[in-house]
Design a protein around this motif. Structure first.
Motif, short mmCIF file in Angstrom:
data_model
loop_
_atom_site.label_atom_id
_atom_site.label_comp_id
_atom_site.label_asym_id
_atom_site.label_seq_id
_atom_site.Cartn_x
_atom_site.Cartn_y
_atom_site.Cartn_z
N GLU A 185 8.11 -6.28 -9.56
CA GLU A 185 7.94 -7.30 -11.09
C GLU A 185 8.76 -6.46 -12.27
O GLU A 185 9.38 -6.97 -13.33
N ASN A 186 8.35 -4.91 -12.33
CA ASN A 186 8.79 -3.95 -13.28
C ASN A 186 10.10 -3.24 -13.11
O ASN A 186 10.66 -2.37 -14.27
N GLN A 187 10.65 -3.37 -12.10
CA GLN A 187 11.98 -2.67 -11.65
C GLN A 187 13.11 -3.54 -13.07
O GLN A 187 13.26 -4.34 -13.28
N CYS A 240 9.60 9.55 -3.27
CA CYS A 240 8.19 8.88 -3.54
C CYS A 240 7.10 8.81 -2.91
O CYS A 240 5.73 9.15 -3.08
N GLU A 241 7.36 8.72 -1.71
CA GLU A 241 5.74 8.07 -1.06
C GLU A 241 5.61 9.53 -0.77
O GLU A 241 4.29 10.13 -0.77
N GLU A 242 6.60 10.53 -0.70
CA GLU A 242 6.15 11.80 -0.24
C GLU A 242 5.41 12.94 -0.77
O GLU A 242 4.46 12.80 -1.06
N PHE A 243 6.24 12.45 -2.55
CA PHE A 243 5.98 12.70 -3.39
C PHE A 243 4.29 12.46 -4.34
O PHE A 243 4.04 13.22 -5.57
N GLY A 244 4.33 11.72 -4.38
CA GLY A 244 3.63 10.52 -5.11
C GLY A 244 3.15 9.93 -6.48
O GLY A 244 2.63 9.82 -7.15
N ILE A 245 4.87 10.10 -6.29
CA ILE A 245 5.39 9.63 -7.62
C ILE A 245 5.27 7.86 -7.27
O ILE A 245 6.29 7.25 -6.79
N PRO A 246 5.02 7.31 -8.88
CA PRO A 246 4.88 5.75 -8.57
C PRO A 246 6.40 5.30 -8.50
O PRO A 246 7.58 5.83 -9.86
N LEU A 247 6.24 4.45 -7.99
CA LEU A 247 8.44 3.84 -8.46
C LEU A 247 7.87 2.11 -8.44
O LEU A 247 7.41 1.26 -7.46
N PHE A 248 9.09 1.54 -9.38
CA PHE A 248 9.49 0.17 -9.08
C PHE A 248 10.63 0.34 -8.39
O PHE A 248 12.03 0.36 -8.68
N ALA A 249 10.50 0.01 -7.18
CA ALA A 249 11.10 -0.85 -6.40
C ALA A 249 12.03 -1.76 -6.66
O ALA A 249 11.58 -2.65 -7.64
#
Length: 438
Positions: free
Chosen positions: A109-111, A96-105
């Motif tokens: 709070e939103n995972q 997700c960091e490499e391809f710029g994708i938002p992530l709920f880790a």
């Protein structure tokens, strides 16, 4: 010219290229949900071919399959002790960091479970096409979206192109009219449907659930029904949007606002199936006659009213069905003609992508309030997202569960975990105990 079904309206609006005799249709995808289990190979494919994610803004990742229920450490981080799970979660973070994708880790709070957070955030909206590398993506169809699971290679295709190759499914209407009796829930409706059509009855179809009993359900109930469309073999399940849908979406973080909201609702009102539309198949159930259901075998199609008796394989004329039922009863250690009423329950699991929303926890707490779990029963309560967890604690539901002896305590908090479905014989609160998909 005949009118269109809800499915046909959404399908036609997303066609990039129609299906031909030699090639499937090319379908545009509005929302791509990603998790840690079915995405690693897809990201590897992008790297090998030097491709970027075409629409990171139409993609959202969450950690939900290989997530533990261990308590947070002193640093506030949830430890992952399983090495394979830790690798999957770390690899998703890197991708997700490499391809710029938002992530709920994990633990943020939103995972939460992918099919809980989409509706919860207001991302799931009527008329959309939604895909995810998980079969129960059909959950989102409760909002009038065309939503279905895809394979890992297809995950890569959507990441790269924001489109998907698909053959157009047939349509099936399942009508449930009438008023549900007290104690009969959405889970009973869908189990009754699957018991009627079988686990392959919906194969090749997108199902639209219709009728007054469906309209009377909450959005959570509709999600439960659409979620289990897959257990009936369907490609997807849908419910036409109405005021219940709009009221649920309005005000959520990713829902349209202001003038955009008014325009969206105006469009959504055009989506329900036309009166003169024709379905390829129709199934009808009498909602007034439905009773609490239970499964007795090894798949959800082996279901019956809770007051019925286990069927006898020798009464079946179909040889393959007879063999399957005989094998299932031997596995479940049940006898033909046996009543399941009064049979001991070992484990009760309250959660999963089917039943882990705040309304599910409220319903369970209502029955446990002032009571104690039998010492011979293990009860696990797992909210479907951090937001559900937070709300449940604010309402004091965690205290009700703990006082009753349910297994929810992790540092005084409810646990958030994702499990995968397994049919069991476990009474009214059906213990479809899910294991992480590794």
């Amino acid at each position: 010219m005949a009118g269109k079904t809800l499915f046909e309206k959404v399908w036609d609006a997303h066609l990039v290229r129609p299906q031909s005799a030699d090639t499937p249709a090319v379908l545009y995808i509005d929302l791509h949900l990603v998790h840690e289990v079915t995405s690693p190979q897809a990201f590897t494919l992008l790297r090998e071919r030097g491709l970027k994610v075409r629409r990171p803004d139409k993609t959202l990742a969450t950690m939900d399959h290989s997530t533990p229920t261990t308590p947070r450490g002193p640093d506030g981080i949830i430890p992952v002790t399983d090495s394979q799970a830790a690798y999957q979660l770390n690899y998703l973070t890197r991708n997700c960091e490499e391809f710029g994708i938002p992530l709920f880790a994990l633990g943020t709070e939103n995972q939460g479970i992918v099919h809980v957070i989409g509706p919860e955030q207001g991302l799931t909206q009527p008329g959309m096409t939604i895909v995810c590398g998980d079969s129960h993506t059909s959950t989102h169809g409760a909002f009038g979206a065309l939503a279905f699971g895809i394979g890992t290679s297809e995950v890569g295709h959507v990441l790269a192109t924001q489109t998907l190759l698909q053959n157009k499914p047939k349509t099936m209407a399942i009508k449930v009219d009438g008023t549900l009796s007290p104690g009969v829930t959405a889970k009973d409706i869908i189990l009754a449907i699957i018991a009627k059509i079988g686990v392959g009855g919906g194969t090749g179809h997108v199902v639209e659930y219709m009728g007054s009993a469906i309209r009377g359900l909450s959005m959570e109930g509709r999600m439960t029904i659409c979620n289990m469309s897959i257990e009936g073999g369907a490609r997807a399940g849908m419910v036409a949007p109405d005021e219940t849908t709009f009221n649920y979406i309005e005000g959520r973080p990713r829902a349209p606002k202001g003038a955009d909201w008014e325009a969206a609702v105006a469009h959504w009102r055009t989506l329900p199936t036309d009166d003169d539309a024709v379905f390829d198949a129709t199934v009808e159930l009498d909602g007034d006659a439905l009773t609490p259901m239970i499964t007795y075998g090894t798949n959800p199609g082996m279901g019956m009213r809770i007051t019925d008796r286990v069927p006898d394989p020798d009464q079946l004329s179909d040889v393959s069905a007879k063999v399957a039922l005989d094998k299932a009863l031997r596995y479940m250690d049940l006898q033909p003609g046996q009543s399941l009423l009064g049979k001991p329950v070992n484990v009760v699991f309250i959660g999963s992508c089917t039943n882990s929303r705040i309304t599910d926890l409220r319903e369970a707490a209502k029955y446990l309030q002032g009571r104690k779990v039998s010492e011979n029963i293990r009860v696990m309560v797992v909210p479907g997202s951090q937001q559900v967890k937070k709300q449940a604690e604010a309402e004091g539901l965690d205290e009700v569960f703990k006082a009753a002896g349910a297994g929810v305590a992790r540092g005084g908090l409810l646990d958030v975990h994702r499990h995968e479905r397994r049919s069991t014989c476990s009474g009214r609160v059906r213990g479809q105990h899910e294991q992480p998909e590794l």
